[in-house]
Design a protein around this motif. Structure first.
Motif, PDB file in Angstrom:
ATOM      1  N   LEU A 138      -9.453  -9.315 -47.186  1.00 24.16           N
ATOM      2  CA  LEU A 138      -9.637  -7.946 -46.705  1.00 24.16           C
ATOM      3  C   LEU A 138      -8.296  -7.234 -46.654  1.00 24.16           C
ATOM      4  O   LEU A 138      -7.862  -6.757 -45.615  1.00 24.16           O
ATOM      5  N   SER A 139      -7.605  -7.163 -47.770  1.00 23.32           N
ATOM      6  CA  SER A 139      -6.267  -6.571 -47.780  1.00 23.32           C
ATOM      7  C   SER A 139      -6.378  -5.064 -47.593  1.00 23.32           C
ATOM      8  O   SER A 139      -7.338  -4.439 -48.019  1.00 23.32           O
ATOM      9  N   MET A 140      -5.351  -4.490 -46.969  1.00 21.18           N
ATOM     10  CA  MET A 140      -5.364  -3.038 -46.717  1.00 21.18           C
ATOM     11  C   MET A 140      -4.851  -2.253 -47.925  1.00 21.18           C
ATOM     12  O   MET A 140      -4.988  -1.035 -47.972  1.00 21.18           O
ATOM     13  N   ALA A 141      -4.240  -2.962 -48.880  1.00 20.22           N
ATOM     14  CA  ALA A 141      -3.570  -2.254 -49.980  1.00 20.22           C
ATOM     15  C   ALA A 141      -4.492  -1.326 -50.785  1.00 20.22           C
ATOM     16  O   ALA A 141      -4.077  -0.213 -51.121  1.00 20.22           O
ATOM     17  N   PRO A 142      -5.738  -1.719 -51.109  1.00 25.60           N
ATOM     18  CA  PRO A 142      -6.567  -0.837 -51.955  1.00 25.60           C
ATOM     19  C   PRO A 142      -6.803   0.539 -51.344  1.00 25.60           C
ATOM     20  O   PRO A 142      -7.122   1.483 -52.053  1.00 25.60           O
ATOM     21  N   PHE A 143      -6.662   0.655 -50.010  1.00 15.74           N
ATOM     22  CA  PHE A 143      -6.928   1.957 -49.393  1.00 15.74           C
ATOM     23  C   PHE A 143      -5.809   2.959 -49.655  1.00 15.74           C
ATOM     24  O   PHE A 143      -6.029   4.157 -49.650  1.00 15.74           O
ATOM     25  N   VAL A 144      -4.563   2.430 -49.862  1.00 13.13           N
ATOM     26  CA  VAL A 144      -3.402   3.334 -49.873  1.00 13.13           C
ATOM     27  C   VAL A 144      -3.512   4.443 -50.924  1.00 13.13           C
ATOM     28  O   VAL A 144      -3.391   5.626 -50.583  1.00 13.13           O
ATOM     29  N   PRO A 145      -3.786   4.118 -52.199  1.00 12.27           N
ATOM     30  CA  PRO A 145      -3.827   5.214 -53.178  1.00 12.27           C
ATOM     31  C   PRO A 145      -4.888   6.269 -52.852  1.00 12.27           C
ATOM     32  O   PRO A 145      -4.669   7.456 -53.045  1.00 12.27           O
ATOM     33  N   PHE A 146      -6.023   5.810 -52.276  1.00 17.43           N
ATOM     34  CA  PHE A 146      -7.076   6.778 -51.946  1.00 17.43           C
ATOM     35  C   PHE A 146      -6.618   7.707 -50.828  1.00 17.43           C
ATOM     36  O   PHE A 146      -6.852   8.912 -50.868  1.00 17.43           O
ATOM     37  N   ILE A 147      -5.957   7.131 -49.826  1.00 19.34           N
ATOM     38  CA  ILE A 147      -5.525   7.983 -48.699  1.00 19.34           C
ATOM     39  C   ILE A 147      -4.479   8.980 -49.183  1.00 19.34           C
ATOM     40  O   ILE A 147      -4.478  10.143 -48.790  1.00 19.34           O
ATOM     41  N   ILE A 148      -3.599   8.499 -50.079  1.00 21.72           N
ATOM     42  CA  ILE A 148      -2.577   9.426 -50.604  1.00 21.72           C
ATOM     43  C   ILE A 148      -3.273  10.579 -51.335  1.00 21.72           C
ATOM     44  O   ILE A 148      -2.891  11.746 -51.191  1.00 21.72           O
ATOM     45  N   ARG A 149      -4.346  10.239 -52.063  1.00 23.00           N
ATOM     46  CA  ARG A 149      -5.057  11.316 -52.783  1.00 23.00           C
ATOM     47  C   ARG A 149      -5.780  12.254 -51.823  1.00 23.00           C
ATOM     48  O   ARG A 149      -6.001  13.420 -52.135  1.00 23.00           O
ATOM     49  N   CYS A 150      -6.162  11.739 -50.620  1.00 25.89           N
ATOM     50  CA  CYS A 150      -6.812  12.622 -49.632  1.00 25.89           C
ATOM     51  C   CYS A 150      -5.869  13.731 -49.188  1.00 25.89           C
ATOM     52  O   CYS A 150      -6.302  14.771 -48.694  1.00 25.89           O
ATOM     53  N   GLY A 151      -4.564  13.495 -49.337  1.00 24.58           N
ATOM     54  CA  GLY A 151      -3.591  14.518 -48.977  1.00 24.58           C
ATOM     55  C   GLY A 151      -3.706  15.750 -49.856  1.00 24.58           C
ATOM     56  O   GLY A 151      -3.112  16.781 -49.562  1.00 24.58           O
TER      57      GLY A 151
ATOM     58  N   ARG B  97      -1.526  11.165 -41.126  1.00 27.99           N
ATOM     59  CA  ARG B  97      -1.535  10.200 -40.017  1.00 27.99           C
ATOM     60  C   ARG B  97      -2.144   8.879 -40.463  1.00 27.99           C
ATOM     61  O   ARG B  97      -1.711   7.809 -40.056  1.00 27.99           O
ATOM     62  N   ALA B  98      -3.237   8.970 -41.233  1.00 27.46           N
ATOM     63  CA  ALA B  98      -3.982   7.746 -41.582  1.00 27.46           C
ATOM     64  C   ALA B  98      -3.181   6.856 -42.520  1.00 27.46           C
ATOM     65  O   ALA B  98      -3.409   5.652 -42.578  1.00 27.46           O
ATOM     66  N   LEU B  99      -2.241   7.455 -43.250  1.00 28.37           N
ATOM     67  CA  LEU B  99      -1.478   6.631 -44.204  1.00 28.37           C
ATOM     68  C   LEU B  99      -0.538   5.672 -43.472  1.00 28.37           C
ATOM     69  O   LEU B  99      -0.334   4.530 -43.899  1.00 28.37           O
ATOM     70  N   VAL B 100       0.003   6.132 -42.318  1.00 30.13           N
ATOM     71  CA  VAL B 100       1.031   5.342 -41.609  1.00 30.13           C
ATOM     72  C   VAL B 100       0.606   3.896 -41.375  1.00 30.13           C
ATOM     73  O   VAL B 100       1.334   2.966 -41.710  1.00 30.13           O
ATOM     74  N   PRO B 101      -0.610   3.659 -40.807  1.00 34.92           N
ATOM     75  CA  PRO B 101      -0.961   2.266 -40.508  1.00 34.92           C
ATOM     76  C   PRO B 101      -1.075   1.376 -41.743  1.00 34.92           C
ATOM     77  O   PRO B 101      -0.977   0.158 -41.622  1.00 34.92           O
ATOM     78  N   PHE B 102      -1.295   1.973 -42.901  1.00 36.26           N
ATOM     79  CA  PHE B 102      -1.550   1.122 -44.065  1.00 36.26           C
ATOM     80  C   PHE B 102      -0.271   0.693 -44.776  1.00 36.26           C
ATOM     81  O   PHE B 102      -0.306  -0.099 -45.695  1.00 36.26           O
ATOM     82  N   VAL B 103       0.868   1.273 -44.350  1.00 32.99           N
ATOM     83  CA  VAL B 103       2.123   0.925 -45.028  1.00 32.99           C
ATOM     84  C   VAL B 103       2.978   0.101 -44.068  1.00 32.99           C
ATOM     85  O   VAL B 103       3.263   0.536 -42.960  1.00 32.99           O
ATOM     86  N   MET B 104       3.354  -1.109 -44.470  1.00 30.04           N
ATOM     87  CA  MET B 104       4.184  -1.965 -43.614  1.00 30.04           C
ATOM     88  C   MET B 104       5.565  -1.320 -43.424  1.00 30.04           C
ATOM     89  O   MET B 104       6.054  -0.630 -44.317  1.00 30.04           O
ATOM     90  N   VAL B 105       6.177  -1.605 -42.274  1.00 26.94           N
ATOM     91  CA  VAL B 105       7.458  -0.950 -41.954  1.00 26.94           C
ATOM     92  C   VAL B 105       8.478  -1.140 -43.076  1.00 26.94           C
ATOM     93  O   VAL B 105       9.146  -0.200 -43.483  1.00 26.94           O
ATOM     94  N   ASN B 106       8.576  -2.370 -43.606  1.00 29.23           N
ATOM     95  CA  ASN B 106       9.622  -2.601 -44.613  1.00 29.23           C
ATOM     96  C   ASN B 106       9.303  -1.946 -45.954  1.00 29.23           C
ATOM     97  O   ASN B 106      10.149  -1.837 -46.824  1.00 29.23           O
ATOM     98  N   GLU B 107       8.031  -1.507 -46.122  1.00 35.75           N
ATOM     99  CA  GLU B 107       7.699  -0.847 -47.395  1.00 35.75           C
ATOM    100  C   GLU B 107       7.807   0.670 -47.308  1.00 35.75           C
ATOM    101  O   GLU B 107       7.570   1.363 -48.282  1.00 35.75           O
ATOM    102  N   VAL B 108       8.126   1.173 -46.087  1.00 34.29           N
ATOM    103  CA  VAL B 108       8.133   2.643 -45.929  1.00 34.29           C
ATOM    104  C   VAL B 108       9.124   3.326 -46.890  1.00 34.29           C
ATOM    105  O   VAL B 108       8.734   4.247 -47.614  1.00 34.29           O
TER     106      VAL B 108
END
Length: 1929
Positions: A1333-1346, A1359-1370
């Motif tokens: 159940l990795s969170m990664a697949p959600f990231v591109p979709f949330i970015i497109r929601c912008g 706001r919703a993008l923040v939780p899906f990106v690990m601190v070191n990947e910011v």
């Protein structure tokens, strides 16, 4: 000190039957004691405890008998009797255990005889055939096998018979269970019997080896083998049967493995067989035939998850894992079980299964530990921390450590702890010191945020493995971080446990490794010092939780640290007394001492005698402004380690002091704590007094004097008595007229505790009894408490009167009782809803009086001779019956009248009061012990009939489609038509033609409807009606509605109460219950009808309350037809919802009205332990209705389903059982949100909101983005796996609509909900690689929601993008986003996309810059890259970008970077470059040139605010010393700002000015509070601003800006401001003062008024101190304004401003040696202080108390060292205020004039006549509105304190007044008022405290004021004037 109740052991005695007694009598010999006579004696005892003593004598007696007596028939007979007795005793009876342990000691020669007797008895037992008696036999078999040699021998002898019985019992119970399907009570009992039977057969088999020698039984024809096969078969059937209880299935799982293990050969292959079973890879070929024939279902079918789980449990519990006896197969099985369990963890979501699974996993880790000890090297590798299995187990732990179920969280912790041990066991040989696995774990755990609860327990386990020191080396601030977390109650227990583990471990580490004692200082620095800082300065919650959770643990670990803490705190206690928000050192000291004393580390006497703390110091604590300091000081006095410690005189005096000032606390928690602490003190007095009585009895006087206490026991007891008596005096004293609700609540609850604790058991000397303190006045006071409008006061007073009822009734004469009864009957029909509650309590009190029939009831009810004669009959029952009959007769008559006119009823006799009193009377009856059964049956029938009649009259109103307004309030034809429609719909039972013609009657005269052109509001137009007595009454729609819905409410509660009367055994129609089955069914139908049809929320919510009582009773009832009813009702209503029949009366609006309540009640009554079949069935139906598959289906069922689901998800009683349906609910809500129909969307939104709360918990704080109500993505998706593909799919659909190339606006409705859910998730450093159940697949979709065209959706996607990106990947993600922004030259620029991207960059950077886990080198590198990249996109922030919204978004990113870089101050060259770029952006902006737009341009204001923030941020950084002092040319360039702050102040847009002003104010406050070094930085920005600000103040039109300008001027030094007023605004200082006072006068804004008054007051003091003249008029006006600000009706802001002004003038004007303002004005200001100290708002009172703080501190410094109370609560401050004022009058030499003014204060200035008239009219008009009332202030407290100080002043100064004119004037006023009050009191009706409560209270208060005033006036007059006075009279 914990108050414990002593438990008494109950032992039921045994009895012998006639035959056994005769047998024993034959052998017993008179005179000598033999076995028979002992047994006979034993059987004749009636007390079980004595029988136990007797049985213990048997064996000693037997041992004395000689060898040959084994042949004696007497012994045989006695052993037979003992055997029969043993088997007849219940399993839980202690006698059985005692008998068994005695017989274990039977001498050898009697053994054979005894076994024969027992076998004989057991054989009889085994012949039992009744299934319901099996349980007794099974219990007997269990007790025989447990530590009872005779029992075991008997079973061995009858082994086959026992086996046969067990076989039969299993089959019989199963069959009986099948027959009783649906009868829950019987089924539950049978399930438990079955469970015991399985357990007994398992015990038997486990003891099989010792019972049957060898393996002969394994011969397949042998009886034992056949029986074993039968048992195995039954167990398999139970295991597979999902209808059985889960415990039965679990135990069957154990049994299957146990039997297989006993029967299987060769044993070595057993693990392989179990492995195959679990993995489903069974090959029939190699398996024995007996196994296939008995466990066929296990071999062939695919096993259900639950069965697999139970088999795993069986294998782990029943196989031998130690010492490697199962070899390689065993190790393989161990790993197989782990993989099966882990795969099950994603399937089994149901709460009981999830709990079992976690428990079984914990068992697995224990087995693994056992196997490792002797396991192969291969196993060690497979179970190493880095192995696959352990990795997956860690995944399980991270997913479940915040599980909502306690049990799961607890097991998760155990699993983690065992995992660490497993890893440690695998590496024992290796010498790699810092183990990489542990190091990685620690690093990951520390990188988690502290709000993750799982972090604490896991770190605690790790500390035990690697030691605290190793963890502290990674981060020394951990202790402080954890202490900071403790302001959250949900985290405090976890945090304190972790801290305890850490400091205990640390201490142990130090004591082992460091020999000297210096380590203790290091330990204190780490663990104690941070604690003390927080205790002194921390916020309220944090300090409270630290004291509750952390401090006791710390002191337990290191009691010696106490002296260290006290030493440090004591040094600063006098200087740092704390405030209303912090405890200060004094508060911290109180807390530490309290905790230490309560845990036995300190005695109070040592504290006092060693001078650790003075009495004064404790006194200051007891009246401290901070509630918790008061409680701690009180706790220090009340809580002790020993409950019999003697209470000293000092303690008693301090408690009396405490009670003077602390009873009136508005905080319920404080009141509760005071009550419980005093309760502990009273218990101590009670228990220590018992000790003293014993001492007194046991010792001679001489011994006492020598070695007992210093004080004489009788002396101490007398002190106790006096103390308790004075406490009671104080508590009764505060129940004066007009005392506040908190005071009454405190006093009554403390009196209740006293009555309870000092109630004397017979024959025990009692130090104090409350009865003796009671007199008739006190009884009257308690009865008057019934008139309080707060029900809790009535409850407490009633409880206290019940405890004192004998005394209370003796003190009341019959006339008084008659009046009370009359008052109660009158109140029961009052139109005020709270009056009927009073009536109910009065009646419930009076029915306890044994002569009530003679005194009062005789007049009302005809006498029933058979009831009256027998006096021994229960008084309460007799009176209750009569009272209910009286109420019933009245209400029946009123219902008859109400049928004629409902309006008349609503106005004159609303019927609900009577019904309320009936319900109240029924609730205190002892129904299991009634005498007049026939009368009660008849009464119940009449009550039910009355309920139906009443309901029929009022229900049309609450069921109409417009219950809120039913009286025509308008004359126009439209509303008349609407009314006719409603009336046609409800057809009221009202024969009055009022409803039929829409006519209006105004208050005074009839007016033709045409003239009513002014449509008056609903409240004013009332309907005047003339009743029989021609009295007029006003009826508003509100009154009619209240009458109707309250009547419905009372009927529901009455019927609910009556349902409870049905006895649980009711079967036939003619049982002895008071209510029949038929009546209950009718009541059920009544509830159903009303819940499904009422429209008024009050009506259906309360029908629900009654219905719940009914459904709970039905589920416990054993009548088949009744028990089935909930199920039938449920299926009926679901069918009706589904059918969507047009004729259905179900309400589809108002959130489905009562339907959800109806279904909730039916489901919540299902037994918690059952399989919840109704819930499952209902949820399945509702979910299918809520998310229909085909579009065509009707809408109404869908709306109902969504509304019902919402109610069910909100219902806490369904708890975890509803969690499996959450995912489906979310899907239904999101799909429903896309519906084209509004009603569906509306209900979906409501359901969605309920589900979000259900999943993420109730939101406690205001912060939308706090981490509190969130969970990690892993946890969310592992709990709701079906949502993963669903949300991903929905997101994909949404983003596809956004990305279409065409520019047209496509908005997808569910985008909003999706982003709301995703925004609640956050990533965790623990997210491993195993997770599917990795969170990664959600990231591109949330970015497109912008890229959404909707502004709010773009914001949420940020706001919703923040939780899906690990601190070191910011940094990487931000760079990608920035690179995606177009260049200036790009051909196609889409501003929406740019805006969305910039918002995402903004939120990512914000979380990155604020996160705690930054590794500096990577961080700087990442930040550098980001700055460089932003530099290339700066065109977006400049004029080249035409869109102002995106320009603002880009500037927001720059502002954030600028602010953070300013904090980091890393002066690399690139940063100078950055500031230079910023200056360029600013100089390019419109702020520098002029602004070419009007404010209507979209985004302009946003842009201007952002650019202003950038200017301010850059200004504050570049003004810093680093840049100003730098010598580099770039720095010089940067240091010259392109815009000054003055430029911003001149901007035409007020938003810009406001931001600039806010910045100036912030800088000013920083400089004033010395946060910034004086010379540097910001100070240069503020020079020469005074002139500009003055000019602004005179010209500013915008309110907010004006307010800020004034605030800045108020915060500036007036010595700099005043010299500039002339040249800038042409005013001198006096004119400036006049100007600011005019602003206070004319402004409409409270904010402006408040700050202007503060500024004016600062000016006044400045001018007066510098001896400049201020005109008399101006000063008068200033004083008047302060008085105006102190009015009770003013807003809090103004009151606080007044308090601040008064505090600032205290030392100069109020307590100065000279009277600067003149007496009158100074006293007026003092009066303002007194007023504010009595304000209802605690904040205001506390602010006013600071005036007293200033006064007391000055007094302390001027008069020397004595201790003065300074930081005090309002009641104490009020007392001190009057004291200070009287002292000042002496200092000013104005005693005579001053005393007269104070006497006028005492008299008060009320005009009684007018007051009483206005209050009477007001009371009638408003049903609920209580007007402006101060619920805290108590006039008589104020009066008594003022008079106390006046009398003191008069007696000290021997004052006599020379001028009698003033005195005579006051005397005359007082005497006139006294006369008037007397007259008004006489005019009141007989029991005014109930019928005219407010008026009576007001007159009583005034009476008291006048008498106090007259007393003082008489003192002041000399004798001769008194004579003249009398002559005049």
């Amino acid at each position: 000190m914990v108050l414990k109740k002593k438990k008494e052991i109950q032992v039921d005695a045994f009895f012998l039957d006639q035959q056994q007694l005769e047998k024993l009598q034959m052998f017993s010999k008179a005179g000598e004691q033999n076995l028979a006579s002992l047994l006979l004696h034993c059987a004749q005892l009636s007390d079980g405890i004595q029988q136990i003593q007797c049985i213990k004598q048997i064996i000693p007696l037997v041992k004395k008998m000689d060898q040959n007596s084994a042949c004696d028939p007497m012994v045989k007979a006695c052993l037979d009797v003992l055997g029969e007795t043993y088997f007849s005793l219940g399993a839980k009876n202690p006698l059985k255990k005692v008998l068994a342990s005695s017989l274990n000691g039977l001498p050898e020669q009697f053994m054979t005889l005894a076994v024969q007797s027992f076998v004989c008895c057991l054989r009889e037992e085994l012949k039992t055939t009744d299934v319901y008696l099996y349980r007794k036999v099974l219990d007997n078999l269990t007790s025989c096998m447990e530590d009872f040699s005779l029992g075991r021998a008997s079973i061995k002898n009858l082994f086959e018979e026992v086996l046969q019985f067990l076989q039969k019992s299993l089959l019989d119970i199963q069959e009986e269970n099948r027959k009783n399907h649906g009868n829950r009570i019987v089924q539950t009992q049978l399930m438990h019997d079955l469970l015991i039977a399985i357990k007994v057969s398992m015990m038997l088999v486990q003891k099989l080896q010792e019972n049957i020698q060898g393996s002969l039984w394994k011969h397949h024809e042998s009886f034992v083998w056949q029986s074993m096969c039968s048992l195995l078969k039954s167990s398999t059937n139970f295991l597979m049967d999902a209808t059985l209880l889960q415990t039965v299935q679990t135990t069957s799982g154990l049994a299957v493995i146990l039997y297989t293990k006993a029967m299987y050969e060769p044993v070595e292959e057993l693990p392989a067989l179990v492995s195959d079973l679990l993995l489903g890879s069974m090959k029939q070929a190699g398996v024995p035939a007996w196994f296939v024939s008995n466990c066929g279902s296990l071999c062939t079918e695919e096993l259900p998850d639950s069965v697999l789980l139970f088999l795993c449990h069986g294998a782990l519990a029943m196989l031998e894992w130690k010492n490697g006896s199962m070899g390689e197969n065993g190790e393989k099985l161990l790993l197989d079980i782990a993989s099966v369990l882990l795969s099950l963890s994603s399937e089994l979501k149901e709460s009981s299964m999830a709990t079992s699974l976690s428990r079984i996993l914990a068992i697995w880790t224990n087995s693994a530990l056992a196997a490792l000890v002797s396991g192969s090297p291969d196993l060690k590798i497979k179970l190493n921390g880095n192995s696959d299995v352990i990795g997956k187990l860690l995944e399980y732990i991270y997913t479940h450590w915040e599980h909502p179920l306690d049990a799961v969280r607890h097991q998760t912790k155990l699993i983690f702890k065992n995992l660490l041990q497993i890893h440690q066991t695998t590496i024992t040989g290796s010498n790699e010191k810092p183990d990489p696995f542990f190091a990685r774990l620690i690093k990951r755990l520390l990188s988690l945020e502290w709000h993750v609860k799982g972090k604490y327990a896991s770190l605690g386990c790790l500390v035990e493995c690697v030691g605290t020191e190793n963890i502290l080396q990674l981060d020394r601030t951990i202790p402080v971080q954890i202490l900071d977390v403790m302001n959250d109650q949900s985290l405090a227990p976890y945090a304190s446990d972790l801290l305890e583990t850490m400091f205990t471990n640390h201490k142990a580490h130090f004591t082992l490794s460091i020999q000297e004692s210096t380590w203790i200082d290091r330990w204190h620095d780490i663990w104690v010092s941070p604690l003390l800082v927080i205790l002194c300065e921390g916020n309220h919650d944090q300090t409270t939780y630290i004291i509750d959770y952390y401090l006791p643990k710390l002191l337990k670990c290191s009691p010696d640290s106490l002296s260290y803490m006290i030493k440090i705190l004591q040094a600063s206690a006098d200087a740092n007394l704390g405030s209303r928000s912090t405890r200060g050192a004094l508060g911290a000291l109180m807390a530490c001492l309290r905790t230490a004393r309560a845990h036995g580390h300190l005695e109070l006497s040592t504290i006092m005698s060693n001078g650790l703390v003075s009495t004064e110091c404790i006194k200051q604590g007891l009246v401290h402004q901070h509630n918790q300091v008061c409680i701690d000081a009180l706790g220090l006095l009340c809580e002790t380690h020993r409950s019999t410690e003697i209470v000293s005189m000092e303690e008693m005096e301090l408690i009396q002091f405490f009670l003077m000032y602390n009873l009136n606390s508005q905080s319920p928690s404080v009141r509760q704590q005071i009550g419980s602490l005093l309760r502990k003190l009273f218990c101590r007095i009670q228990e220590s007094s018992q000790v003293l009585y014993k001492l007194e009895q046991n010792k001679t006087k001489q011994e006492l004097l020598e070695n007992s206490t210093k004080r004489h026991p009788l002396g101490i007891l007398q002190q106790y008595k006096d103390f308790m008596s004075s406490v009671c005096d104080r508590l009764f004293e505060v129940l004066f007229p007009g005392s506040s609700h908190p005071t009454r609540f405190s006093a009554l609850s403390i009196l209740g505790s006293i009555a309870e604790i000092f109630s004397a058991p017979k024959g025990q000397a009692q130090v104090f009894q409350l009865d003796q303190e009671i007199d008739s006045a006190r009884v009257r006071t308690l009865i008057q408490c019934f008139a309080s409008t707060f029900e809790e006061i009535k409850v407490l007073a009633f409880g206290l009167l019940m405890k004192l009822r004998d005394v209370a009734f003796n003190l009341q004469d019959s006339e008084n009782l008659d009046l009370l009864f009359q008052a109660a009957v009158d109140l029961s029909t009052s139109t005020k809803p709270y009056d009927c509650v009073t009536a109910s309590y009065l009646l419930n009190f009076l029915v306890h009086h044994n002569r009530l029939q003679h005194i009062s009831l005789g007049k009302w009810v005809e006498h029933n001779p058979q009831i009256g004669e027998n006096t021994s009959i229960n008084t309460v029952e007799k009176n209750t019956l009569a009272v209910i009959k009286l109420l019933l007769v009245n209400v029946e008559e009123e219902i008859f009248k109400a049928k004629k006119s409902l309006l008349q009823a609503a106005a004159s006799f609303p019927m609900y009061g009577r019904v309320h009193c009936i319900t109240g009377a029924l609730q205190q009856l002892p129904f299991n012990n009634l005498t007049f059964i026939a009368e009660w049956k008849e009464m119940v029938a009449r009550l039910i009939l009355m309920s139906y009649k009443l309901s029929a009259v009022v229900s049309p109103v609450v069921q109409s489609s417009s219950p809120e307004g039913l009286i025509p309030m308008d004359s126009d034809s439209e509303s008349s038509g609407r009314l006719q429609m409603i009336l046609h719909e409800i057809q009221p039972q009202d024969t009055n033609d009022y409803f039929m013609q829409a006519k209006i009657l105004t208050e005074h005269c009839k007016v033709e409807s045409e003239k009513l052109a002014d449509h008056r509001s609903m409240e004013n137009i009332c309907t005047e009606m003339r009743g029989k007595e021609r009295q007029t009454c006003d009826v508003t729609a509100q009154m009619v509605l209240v009458c109707c819905w309250r009547s419905m409410k009372e009927v529901s509660l009455l019927l609910g109460t009556l349902c409870k009367l049905l006895p649980s055994q009711a079967t036939s129609e003619h049982s002895d219950g008071l209510i029949t089955v038929e009546q209950v069914k009718n009541i059920g139908d009544y509830f159903k009808h009303h819940l499904l049809q009422s429209r008024h929320r009050g009506a259906f919510e309360l029908a629900y309350a009654g219905f719940v009582q009914l459904t709970e009773m039905l589920s416990r009832c054993n009548s088949e037809s009744l028990r089935k009813m909930p199920e039938q009702w449920l299926s009926c209503v679901l069918k009706e919802i589904k059918s969507c029949d047009p004729s259905s009366t179900l309400c589809a609006t108002r959130r489905s009205a009562g339907i959800p309540f109806y279904i909730q009640a039916l489901l919540a009554s299902e037994p918690k332990k059952s399989k919840t079949d109704l819930l499952k069935m209902t949820m399945k139906e509702l979910i299918s209705l809520a998310a229909p598959l085909n579009e065509s289906s009707s809408v109404i069922p869908q709306v109902h389903a969504l509304n019902i689901l919402r109610a069910l998800f909100r219902d806490t009683r369904l708890g975890e059982n509803i969690m499996p349906y959450v995912a489906d609910g979310i899907q239904a809500a999101i799909l429903g949100f896309m519906s084209p129909i509004w009603a569906v969307r509306n209900s979906s939104t409501l359901l969605f909101s309920a589900l979000i709360t259900r999943i993420f918990g109730v939101k406690r704080g205001k912060d939308e983005n706090s981490k509190k109500n969130r969970m990690t993505g892993r946890e969310f998706f592992s709990r709701f796996p079906s949502l993963y593909p669903f949300l991903l799919k929905q997101l994909e659909v949404v983003t596809n609509t956004l990305n279409s190339e065409a520019e047209e606006l496509k908005i997808h409705p569910s985008l909003f909900l999706l982003l709301l859910i995703l925004g609640r998730l956050y990533p965790s450093p623990m997210d491993g690689t195993y997770s599917a159940l990795s969170m990664a697949p959600f990231v591109p979709f949330i970015i497109r929601c912008g890229h959404s065209p909707v502004y709010r959706s773009r914001e949420m996607s940020g706001r919703a993008l923040v939780p899906f990106v690990m601190v070191n990947e910011v940094p990487q993600t931000v760079l990608c986003l920035l690179e995606g922004l177009p260049d200036f030259t790009s051909p196609c620029i889409r501003q929406n996309n740019i805006h969305g991207t910039l918002l995402q960059v903004f939120h990512l950077l914000q979380s990155y810059l604020e996160s705690k886990q930054l590794v500096s080198s990577d961080f700087q590198q990442g930040l550098g890259d980001i700055i460089t990249c932003i530099g290339t996109k700066l065109w977006l922030a400049k004029r080249t970008n035409p869109c102002l919204v995106t320009r603002a978004a880009c500037l927001d990113v720059l502002v954030m970077l600028s602010t953070h870089l300013g904090k980091f101050q890393k002066q690399g060259m690139q940063l100078f470059g950055f500031w230079e770029e910023m200056n360029r952006v600013i100089s390019d902006s419109e702020l520098v040139s002029s602004i070419p737009y009007s404010s209507a341009v979209p985004g302009l204001i946003q842009y201007l605010q952002s650019i202003t923030k950038l200017v301010i941020s850059v200004l504050s950084v570049t003004a810093g010393p680093d840049i100003q002092d730098s010598s580099s040319p770039v720095a010089k360039k940067v240091a010259k700002p392109s815009l000054s702050i003055v430029h911003l102040l001149h901007c035409e847009f007020h938003e810009v000015r406001l931001l600039a002003l806010e910045a100036i104010l912030l800088w000013l406050k920083q400089i004033n509070s010395k946060q910034i070094a004086e010379g540097g930085g910001v100070l240069c920005l503020l020079t020469d601003l005074e002139g500009t600000l003055l000019t602004m103040a005179s010209k500013e039109k915008n309110l907010q800006c004006f307010c800020k300008v004034l605030e800045i001027l108020y915060n500036m030094d007036l010595r700099n401001v005043l010299p500039k007023t002339e040249c800038f605004i042409n005013m001198n200082a006096n004119e400036l003062l006049t100007w600011s006072l005019n602003i206070v006068d004319t402004s409409n804004s409270t904010e402006v008024q408040s700050i202007a008054l503060k500024f004016a007051s600062k000016l006044v003091i400045h001018l007066l101190q510098n001896h400049q003249q201020i005109s008399e008029v101006v000063l008068k006006k200033w004083v008047q304004l302060i008085v105006y600000f102190c009015g009770d009706e003013q807003q809090t802001e103004m009151l606080l401003a007044a308090a601040e002004v008064l505090k600032s003038v205290t030392s100069f004007l109020l307590i100065n040696e000279k009277l600067i303002l003149g007496l009158s004005d100074t006293l007026t200001m003092w009066k303002c202080v007194v007023l504010l100290l009595q304000n209802e708002d605690l904040v205001v009172r506390d602010a006013a108390a600071e005036v007293i703080q200033v006064a007391q501190s000055e007094k302390k410094s001027s008069e020397g060292t004595e201790f003065a109370l300074r930081i005090v609560n309002a009641p104490m401050a009020l007392d001190l205020a009057f004291g200070v004022l009287c002292e000042q009058l002496q200092r000013w030499g104005e005693i005579c004039a001053g005393v007269l003014i104070l006497l006028e204060w005492l008299l008060g200035d009320s005009n009684l006549k007018e007051d009483s008239e206005t209050s009477a009219t007001e009371e009638d008009h408003y049903l609920f509105d209580k007007g402006e009332v101060n619920f805290w202030a108590e006039e008589l407290t104020h009066v008594s304190q003022l008079s106390k100080h006046l009398l003191l002043l008069i007696s000290m100064t021997h004052l006599t007044l020379p001028d009698h004119r003033e005195l005579n004037r006051l005397s005359r006023i007082a005497l006139d008022q006294a006369q008037l009050v007397g007259h008004l009191l006489r005019e009141l009706p007989p029991t005014p405290e109930f019928s005219k409560t407010t008026e009576f209270t007001r007159l009583a208060i005034q009476n008291e004021r006048i008498s106090v005033c007259l007393k003082i006036l008489n003192l002041l007059k000399s004798d001769d004037t008194c004579k003249n006075e009398n002559l005049d009279k």
